[in-house]
Design a protein around this motif. Structure first.
Motif, PDB file in Angstrom:
ATOM      1  N   SER A 148       0.811  -1.205   0.000  1.00  0.00           N
ATOM      2  CA  SER A 148       0.000   0.000   0.000  1.00  0.00           C
ATOM      3  C   SER A 148       0.846   1.257   0.000  1.00  0.00           C
ATOM      4  CB  SER A 148      -0.931  -0.002   1.218  1.00  0.00           C
ATOM      5  OG  SER A 148      -1.829  -1.091   1.162  1.00  0.00           O
ATOM      6  N   GLY A 149       2.095   1.147   0.476  1.00  0.00           N
ATOM      7  CA  GLY A 149       2.926   2.342   0.601  1.00  0.00           C
ATOM      8  C   GLY A 149       3.130   3.062  -0.716  1.00  0.00           C
ATOM      9  N   GLN A 150       3.434   2.320  -1.782  1.00  0.00           N
ATOM     10  CA  GLN A 150       3.663   2.959  -3.080  1.00  0.00           C
ATOM     11  C   GLN A 150       2.392   3.614  -3.601  1.00  0.00           C
ATOM     12  OE1 GLN A 150       5.995   0.407  -5.874  1.00  0.00           O
ATOM     13  NE2 GLN A 150       6.082  -1.013  -4.166  1.00  0.00           N
ATOM     14  N   LEU A 151       1.263   2.933  -3.438  1.00  0.00           N
ATOM     15  CA  LEU A 151      -0.005   3.501  -3.891  1.00  0.00           C
ATOM     16  C   LEU A 151      -0.357   4.743  -3.085  1.00  0.00           C
ATOM     17  CD1 LEU A 151      -2.635   3.417  -5.529  1.00  0.00           C
ATOM     18  CD2 LEU A 151      -3.553   1.857  -3.799  1.00  0.00           C
ATOM     19  N   ASN A 152      -0.187   4.687  -1.772  1.00  0.00           N
ATOM     20  CA  ASN A 152      -0.509   5.834  -0.936  1.00  0.00           C
ATOM     21  C   ASN A 152       0.344   7.045  -1.293  1.00  0.00           C
ATOM     22  OD1 ASN A 152      -2.340   4.198   0.346  1.00  0.00           O
ATOM     23  ND2 ASN A 152      -1.081   3.851   2.160  1.00  0.00           N
ATOM     24  N   SER A 153       1.625   6.804  -1.567  1.00  0.00           N
ATOM     25  CA  SER A 153       2.503   7.907  -1.962  1.00  0.00           C
ATOM     26  C   SER A 153       2.057   8.530  -3.273  1.00  0.00           C
ATOM     27  CB  SER A 153       3.948   7.410  -2.085  1.00  0.00           C
ATOM     28  OG  SER A 153       4.444   6.971  -0.844  1.00  0.00           O
ATOM     29  N   TYR A 154       1.652   7.682  -4.196  1.00  0.00           N
ATOM     30  CA  TYR A 154       1.210   8.188  -5.495  1.00  0.00           C
ATOM     31  C   TYR A 154      -0.068   9.014  -5.337  1.00  0.00           C
ATOM     32  CZ  TYR A 154      -0.055   8.283 -10.431  1.00  0.00           C
ATOM     33  OH  TYR A 154      -0.389   8.699 -11.701  1.00  0.00           O
ATOM     34  N   LEU A 155      -1.018   8.532  -4.526  1.00  0.00           N
ATOM     35  CA  LEU A 155      -2.246   9.291  -4.302  1.00  0.00           C
ATOM     36  C   LEU A 155      -1.946  10.632  -3.649  1.00  0.00           C
ATOM     37  CD1 LEU A 155      -4.614   6.456  -2.981  1.00  0.00           C
ATOM     38  CD2 LEU A 155      -4.600   7.467  -5.271  1.00  0.00           C
ATOM     39  N   GLY A 156      -1.107  10.603  -2.622  1.00  0.00           N
ATOM     40  CA  GLY A 156      -0.772  11.846  -1.937  1.00  0.00           C
ATOM     41  C   GLY A 156      -0.087  12.846  -2.842  1.00  0.00           C
ATOM     42  N   ASP A 157       0.797  12.361  -3.704  1.00  0.00           N
ATOM     43  CA  ASP A 157       1.508  13.253  -4.629  1.00  0.00           C
ATOM     44  C   ASP A 157       0.559  13.894  -5.635  1.00  0.00           C
ATOM     45  OD1 ASP A 157       3.851  12.626  -3.367  1.00  0.00           O
ATOM     46  OD2 ASP A 157       4.502  11.152  -4.855  1.00  0.00           O
ATOM     47  N   HIS A 158      -0.603  13.276  -5.863  1.00  0.00           N
ATOM     48  CA  HIS A 158      -1.552  13.794  -6.840  1.00  0.00           C
ATOM     49  C   HIS A 158      -2.774  14.436  -6.184  1.00  0.00           C
ATOM     50  CE1 HIS A 158       0.970  11.271  -9.381  1.00  0.00           C
ATOM     51  NE2 HIS A 158       0.477  11.908 -10.409  1.00  0.00           N
ATOM     52  N   GLY A 159      -2.645  14.777  -4.912  1.00  0.00           N
ATOM     53  CA  GLY A 159      -3.703  15.522  -4.245  1.00  0.00           C
ATOM     54  C   GLY A 159      -4.954  14.746  -3.955  1.00  0.00           C
ATOM     55  N   ILE A 160      -4.841  13.433  -3.790  1.00  0.00           N
ATOM     56  CA  ILE A 160      -6.010  12.589  -3.535  1.00  0.00           C
ATOM     57  C   ILE A 160      -5.901  12.018  -2.135  1.00  0.00           C
ATOM     58  CG2 ILE A 160      -7.266  10.518  -4.270  1.00  0.00           C
ATOM     59  CD1 ILE A 160      -6.067  11.049  -7.081  1.00  0.00           C
ATOM     60  N   GLN A 161      -6.985  12.092  -1.375  1.00  0.00           N
ATOM     61  CA  GLN A 161      -6.990  11.584  -0.011  1.00  0.00           C
ATOM     62  C   GLN A 161      -6.609  10.106   0.011  1.00  0.00           C
ATOM     63  OE1 GLN A 161     -10.740  12.042   2.051  1.00  0.00           O
ATOM     64  NE2 GLN A 161     -10.138  10.644   3.702  1.00  0.00           N
ATOM     65  N   VAL A 162      -5.785   9.745   0.973  1.00  0.00           N
ATOM     66  CA  VAL A 162      -5.334   8.363   1.132  1.00  0.00           C
ATOM     67  C   VAL A 162      -6.267   7.653   2.111  1.00  0.00           C
ATOM     68  CG1 VAL A 162      -3.453   6.879   1.900  1.00  0.00           C
ATOM     69  CG2 VAL A 162      -2.953   9.000   0.663  1.00  0.00           C
TER      70      VAL A 162
END
Length: 446
Positions: free
Chosen positions: A396-410
């Motif tokens: 989940s870490g990689q996905l969460n980082s990607y979401l956060g970098d694109h302004g999407i709530q994790v």
């Protein structure tokens, strides 16, 4: 004697005159100039050629592209992605997708297919049990089963005590809610804790046929309290066909777990007849919760994410990656989140593990590539998948980082981490066949 009569002396022979060397006349022609449109396009063509040379694609038109025949369910979203298709072509592969639900794949003919990609383990096991040879397979990512809904419906469930919002950064509007499935199923069947409906009437199933007297409506649980909207329809979850869909089958596993007092039906039962009877008892209890939707629907994500999604169904059964991919695309287009659509994470929860299974030598090539290519794994994260890593259930870490970098709530994990384990295959089949009145499988002739 006249001059004409006089003899003439012989004259000296005439010396031939030298011939003049012929001159070579040249015509001066104007040099043809390249047409202006060619001159303009030439730098672009040269730039393109240099790019092809640097990328190693200069000879791509002359390479042989292998077409792989594939039967896939909802995870065909991954192979339909333009970037994934480009990455596969770089390796000389093209996937021709034949769309079908996971259980439909497992119970129908596989003749002519190179790979199949069911969305979960029960269907994958059915397929693997049918193979006469050892096959290659890979489980590249995982995706939780979720319920897609709209904010007003989610807030109604909060007021009804069945859901709770996850905290949003900065105290803003959340995209995610945790759904207590035990309390939610009481809304689906209209019963309260003591087996009576909201009006105090006994709703016990006297005939044992799975029929209930009433079902809660959205207005009945407060959807119309603010006076701006109304929905007198039943509280239900719209699912795809349980006979064909892995998502629907997994949802049945959650309902069966809840209705079986928090345990997997048939688990630890060595007597298979008793296990089958237990499965049938549970199936009778959950069948009404599925039947209330009426006719089976197709794949739910497209309907839910369409402009008319809220009018089609208040709650739809989907996979997490489908919702996250929508939010990623929405943020790219609008520079904000789609705050009207939200997710309900059920507790207990179920995690699905799609499995890519090779049925031929060409299929082996695709399985090997999906297993080892870092670019394809990276693209899976960009499409909302939790990519498996080092044998873990999911990264989940990689996905969460990607979401956060694109302004999407994790999304944040619920404190209650109770996980539903699907029943053994024969027990699950018993439940699915009873609830869905499923036709017999159409397998390959021997």
């Amino acid at each position: 004697m006249s001059d004409t009569d006089r003899p003439h002396a012989p004259s000296a022979p005439e010396t031939p005159r030298p011939l003049a060397e012929p001159g070579l006349a040249t015509r001066h022609r104007e040099r043809r100039r390249l047409p202006r449109h060619v001159v303009v396009a030439l730098p672009l063509a040269l730039t393109g050629l240099i790019s092809l040379l640097l990328s190693g694609n200069a000879l791509r038109p002359f390479e042989i592209v292998t077409t792989i025949e594939a039967r896939m369910a909802s995870k065909s979203d991954y192979f339909r992605d333009p970037e994934v298709r480009r990455l596969l072509l770089k390796h000389g592969l093209r996937v021709d997708i034949h769309r079908l639900g996971s259980r439909g794949i497992a119970t129908q003919s596989l003749r002519g297919m190179d790979v199949v990609f069911p969305s979960g383990q029960p269907a994958a096991k059915l397929i693997l049990d049918r193979q006469e040879r050892s096959v290659r397979s890979v489980r590249p990512f995982v995706s939780p089963l979720v319920l897609g809904t709209f904010r007003d419906y989610a807030e109604t469930l909060v007021r009804a005590g069945a859901a709770s919002p996850q905290p949003a950064p900065g105290g803003g509007r959340t995209l995610y809610y945790d759904l207590d499935m035990e309390k939610f199923t009481r809304l689906l069947d209209g019963r309260d804790d003591d087996g009576r409906d909201d009006d105090g009437r006994d709703t016990a199933d006297q005939d044992g046929d799975g029929t209930l007297e009433r079902i809660d409506t959205w207005n009945g649980i407060g959807f119309d309290e603010n006076g701006t909207h109304s929905n007198s329809g039943r509280v239900l979850v719209r699912t795809s066909n349980v006979c064909e869909s892995n998502a629907a089958g997994t949802y049945l596993s959650i309902l069966a777990f809840v209705k079986n007092d928090g345990s997997t039906p048939g688990a630890g039962q060595t007597d298979r007849k008793k296990a089958a009877q237990q499965a049938l008892d549970v199936a009778r209890r959950i069948k009404p919760l599925i039947d209330v939707q009426g006719m089976w629907a197709d794949e739910q994500a497209e309907s839910y994410l369409s402009a008319l999604g809220e009018s089609i169904a208040p709650i739809s059964l989907i996979y997490e990656h489908q919702y996250l991919a929508h939010q990623i695309d929405y943020e790219r287009a609008h520079h904000s989140q789609d705050a009207s659509r939200v997710l309900l994470y059920p507790t207990p929860y179920a995690l699905t593990e799609p499995q890519l299974i090779s049925l031929s030598g060409k299929g082996d090539r695709l399985v090997d590539l999906i297993e080892r290519d870092p670019e394809l794994r990276r693209r899976a994260i960009e499409l909302g998948f939790r990519v498996r890593s080092s044998g873990e259930d999911g990264t989940s870490g990689q996905l969460n980082s990607y979401l956060g970098d694109h302004g999407i709530q994790v999304p944040t994990p619920n404190r209650d981490q109770t996980k539903v384990y699907e029943p053994e295959l024969d027990v699950l089949q018993e439940i699915i066949n009873y609830v869905g009145n499923c036709p017999p499988p159409v397998l390959d002739a021997p």
